[in-house]
Design an enzyme around this catalytic site. Structure first.
Site, PDB file in Angstrom:
ATOM      1  CE1 TYR A  85      -4.471  -1.539   0.341  1.00  0.00           C
ATOM      2  CE2 TYR A  85      -3.072  -3.129   1.239  1.00  0.00           C
ATOM      3  CZ  TYR A  85      -4.246  -2.441   0.261  1.00  0.00           C
ATOM      4  OH  TYR A  85      -4.756  -3.505   0.208  1.00  0.00           O
ATOM      5  CG  HIS A 150       7.905  13.813   7.573  1.00  0.00           C
ATOM      6  ND1 HIS A 150       7.078  12.263   7.400  1.00  0.00           N
ATOM      7  CD2 HIS A 150       8.322  13.136   8.843  1.00  0.00           C
ATOM      8  CE1 HIS A 150       7.498  12.207   7.361  1.00  0.00           C
ATOM      9  NE2 HIS A 150       8.205  12.113   8.559  1.00  0.00           N
TER      10      HIS A 150
HETATM   11  P1  NAD Z   1       8.547   2.825  17.964  1.00  0.00           P
HETATM   12  O1  NAD Z   1       9.088   3.342  19.029  1.00  0.00           O
HETATM   13  O2  NAD Z   1       7.245   3.483  18.633  1.00  0.00           O
HETATM   14  O3  NAD Z   1       8.203   1.659  18.432  1.00  0.00           O
HETATM   15  C1  NAD Z   1       7.325   0.961  17.961  1.00  0.00           C
HETATM   16  C2  NAD Z   1       7.643  -0.560  17.843  1.00  0.00           C
HETATM   17  O4  NAD Z   1       6.991  -1.240  18.702  1.00  0.00           O
HETATM   18  C3  NAD Z   1       5.944  -1.642  16.967  1.00  0.00           C
HETATM   19  O5  NAD Z   1       6.822  -2.148  16.612  1.00  0.00           O
HETATM   20  C4  NAD Z   1       4.966  -1.855  18.188  1.00  0.00           C
HETATM   21  O6  NAD Z   1       4.651  -2.758  17.487  1.00  0.00           O
HETATM   22  C5  NAD Z   1       6.325  -1.915  18.907  1.00  0.00           C
HETATM   23  N1  NAD Z   1       5.176  -1.294  20.199  1.00  0.00           N
HETATM   24  C6  NAD Z   1       4.725  -0.706  20.475  1.00  0.00           C
HETATM   25  N2  NAD Z   1       3.831  -0.562  22.263  1.00  0.00           N
HETATM   26  C7  NAD Z   1       4.638  -1.789  22.534  1.00  0.00           C
HETATM   27  C8  NAD Z   1       4.541  -2.663  23.619  1.00  0.00           C
HETATM   28  N3  NAD Z   1       3.900  -1.793  24.636  1.00  0.00           N
HETATM   29  N4  NAD Z   1       5.581  -3.440  23.384  1.00  0.00           N
HETATM   30  C9  NAD Z   1       5.567  -4.367  22.873  1.00  0.00           C
HETATM   31  N5  NAD Z   1       6.238  -3.913  21.915  1.00  0.00           N
HETATM   32  C10 NAD Z   1       5.891  -2.659  21.335  1.00  0.00           C
HETATM   33  O7  NAD Z   1       8.814   4.008  16.843  1.00  0.00           O
HETATM   34  P2  NAD Z   1       8.110   4.146  15.651  1.00  0.00           P
HETATM   35  O8  NAD Z   1       6.875   3.350  15.332  1.00  0.00           O
HETATM   36  O9  NAD Z   1       8.867   4.308  14.977  1.00  0.00           O
HETATM   37  O10 NAD Z   1       7.882   5.789  16.323  1.00  0.00           O
HETATM   38  C11 NAD Z   1       6.036   5.660  17.196  1.00  0.00           C
HETATM   39  C12 NAD Z   1       5.347   6.730  15.855  1.00  0.00           C
HETATM   40  O11 NAD Z   1       6.271   8.194  15.680  1.00  0.00           O
HETATM   41  C13 NAD Z   1       5.235   6.856  14.541  1.00  0.00           C
HETATM   42  O12 NAD Z   1       4.153   6.277  14.171  1.00  0.00           O
HETATM   43  C14 NAD Z   1       5.065   7.777  14.076  1.00  0.00           C
HETATM   44  O13 NAD Z   1       3.546   8.781  14.334  1.00  0.00           O
HETATM   45  C15 NAD Z   1       6.221   9.355  15.149  1.00  0.00           C
HETATM   46  N6  NAD Z   1       7.425   8.755  14.452  1.00  0.00           N
HETATM   47  C16 NAD Z   1       7.561  10.316  13.244  1.00  0.00           C
HETATM   48  C17 NAD Z   1       8.915  10.702  12.850  1.00  0.00           C
HETATM   49  C18 NAD Z   1       9.043  11.663  12.046  1.00  0.00           C
HETATM   50  O14 NAD Z   1       8.166  12.650  12.188  1.00  0.00           O
HETATM   51  N7  NAD Z   1      10.403  11.702  11.508  1.00  0.00           N
HETATM   52  C19 NAD Z   1       9.798   9.436  13.486  1.00  0.00           C
HETATM   53  C20 NAD Z   1       9.708   8.010  13.561  1.00  0.00           C
HETATM   54  C21 NAD Z   1       8.219   7.803  14.325  1.00  0.00           C
END
Ligand code: NAD
Length: 423
Positions: A85, A150
């Site tokens: 997607y 971004h």
């Molecule tokens: P994260 O550190 O939040 O890690 C996410 C991972 O951890 C996923 O695999 C998820 O399934 C797992 N996870 C979440 N909660 C958990 C738990 N309680 N136990 C075990 N595993 C768990 O990193 P991410 O997803 O990269 O970042 C979160 C959000 O931040 C993104 O969705 C986005 O909205 C934002 N983000 C933005 C930017 C940017 O703007 N440049 C960059 C990175 C992240």
């Protein structure tokens, strides 16, 4: 336990964000086999638990969020990855889900981004101006609360200062956005831009992977940001999977040394009956100068599960993630339309809750391999919100944290390169 999540002010914006934010970018990318109702379900659950901040983007997320799903007609036999997607689905799906909430617009805060697209980076005034109209249409909103440039390290920072931000100011005046933000990995990009724009022009920064147990370098920047009245959002508290029991995805840019140290820390926690993700969430949440911790609450690994066995006597079913890392046991009891759901990690129950998931019961009884992403997304939402609420009541688990910090000492604050050379 407190009923709702803590709300924290975001710089000078007047907005109050839930301390845990919902990273919706990955959500949209895997919606092939999932109905809009299911998407709305996880957003609704998050909202009901007190999450009022939803972050999305018009580009595809990191490669761990690549969108794979099953063709419906192949659902029973084929769990292979068969569909990709494109990047804009997250906004569409989030928009529908928020609409389905049916609550007044001012009860939730939406941030989206501009400048990074499926086909590359473009921070020109023309593109970002067009981009917000496209985003608003996909989100079915009249305005977004925050529009963020971004990953600005991939563009010219001077263009961001001289062209992109002035274009966003016009969007602000036009009422399409309420506040302006910038995101990026290297912390130096924030000071570069903030030192060069008029005060009050940039309202928010979104930093990621810099306020967690393994890397807390954002801390040094907080007094500077506070002095400028800039709100702080910190994303990726689990360091994009490094601080999870199941470990990071293959594409993760960390060095082998950093990955190994995080896995050693996770194993150590597990041995002691602790969960590294919960401790990591609490570590990030404990600094109140950060308004919201944006966590990704679902991923391909958590979503694609195969029913492995069924024990009818105890009404329990064990699922394994594809990739066979973490067993997750779901326990359900009568009446049939009400599940009592528990996730067990080997050393104890992390969460125990109740959901109405009648449609999945049929799948369970048919013993078909099924995609259970929604359940797991809900579990993660519940776990992360519970981690925040427990932190409010019991404080940080200092002993466990210091043990993890000791293991991570040799790699503390190690990061990875991101962006293009700036002239
Ligand atoms: P994260 O550190 O939040 O890690 C996410 C991972 O951890 C996923 O695999 C998820 O399934 C797992 N996870 C979440 N909660 C958990 C738990 N309680 N136990 C075990 N595993 C768990 O990193 P991410 O997803 O990269 O970042 C979160 C959000 O931040 C993104 O969705 C986005 O909205 C934002 N983000 C933005 C930017 C940017 O703007 N440049 C960059 C990175 C992240």
């Amino acid at each position: 336990m407190a009923k709702t999540l803590e709300l924290r002010p975001l710089g000078n914006t007047g907005l109050k964000l839930s301390s845990v934010g919902f990273g919706a970018s990955p959500l949209g990318n895997v919606f092939g086999p999932v109905s809009d109702e299911d998407a709305a379900g996880s957003v609704r659950r998050a909202f009901l638990l007190g999450i009022n901040f939803f972050d999305t983007s018009p580009e595809k997320s990191d490669s761990n969020f690549f969108a794979y799903g099953k063709k419906e007609e192949e659902e029973e036999e084929d769990l292979n990855l068969v569909r990709f997607y494109g990047g804009t689905l997250s906004e569409k799906v989030l928009g529908k889900a928020l609409k389905a909430l049916g609550v007044p617009r001012n009860e939730y805060i939406v941030s989206t981004k501009c400048g990074r697209y499926v086909d590359g980076f473009d921070f020109s005034a023309e593109r970002v101006t067009r981009s917000i109209d496209e985003s608003l249409e996909r989100l079915q909103l009249d305005y977004v609360d925050i529009l963020q440039c971004h990953d600005i390290e991939f563009g010219s920072l001077d263009q961001i200062v001289k062209e992109t931000i002035p274009a966003l100011q016009k969007l602000k005046e036009a009422g399409k956005i309420r506040f302006i933000g910038i995101t990026g990995l290297p912390l130096g990009v924030f000071t570069y831009v903030l030192d060069r724009v008029p005060p009050g022009t940039v309202d928010v920064i979104l930093s990621y992977c810099h306020y967690g147990i393994n890397d807390s370098t954002l801390e040094d920047l907080l007094p500077y940001l506070k002095s400028k009245g800039v709100g702080v959002i910190s994303a990726s508290p689990l360091a994009m999977g490094l601080l999870t029991e199941s470990g990071p995805p293959e594409w993760h840019p960390a060095s082998p040394e950093l990955k190994a140290a995080c896995q050693a820390a996770a194993a150590n926690c597990k041995e002691k009956g602790k969960n590294i993700s919960k401790l990591a969430m609490q570590y990030s949440l404990s600094n109140k100068d950060i308004s919201s911790i944006l966590v990704g609450m679902n991923s391909v690994r958590q979503r694609f599960l195969i029913m492995n066995s069924m024990n009818s006597q105890f009404h329990s079913v064990t699922f394994y993630e594809l990739g066979i890392v973490k067993p997750i046991r779901l326990v359900y009891r009568k009446p049939p339309h009400m599940f009592q759901l528990a996730t067990y990690y080997e050393l104890g129950i992390l969460y125990y809750g109740r959901f109405t998931l009648s449609s999945y019961l049929t799948d369970l009884q048919l013993k078909n391999p099924i995609v259970f992403w929604k359940l797991i997304a809900l579990v993660l939402v519940e776990e992360n919100v519970a981690a925040a609420k427990e932190l409010g009541i019991f404080g940080k688990d200092e002993k466990s944290l210091s043990e993890i910090e000791e293991i991570l000492k040799p790699v503390k604050n190690q990061t990875w390169p991101s962006g293009i050379p700036q002239s």
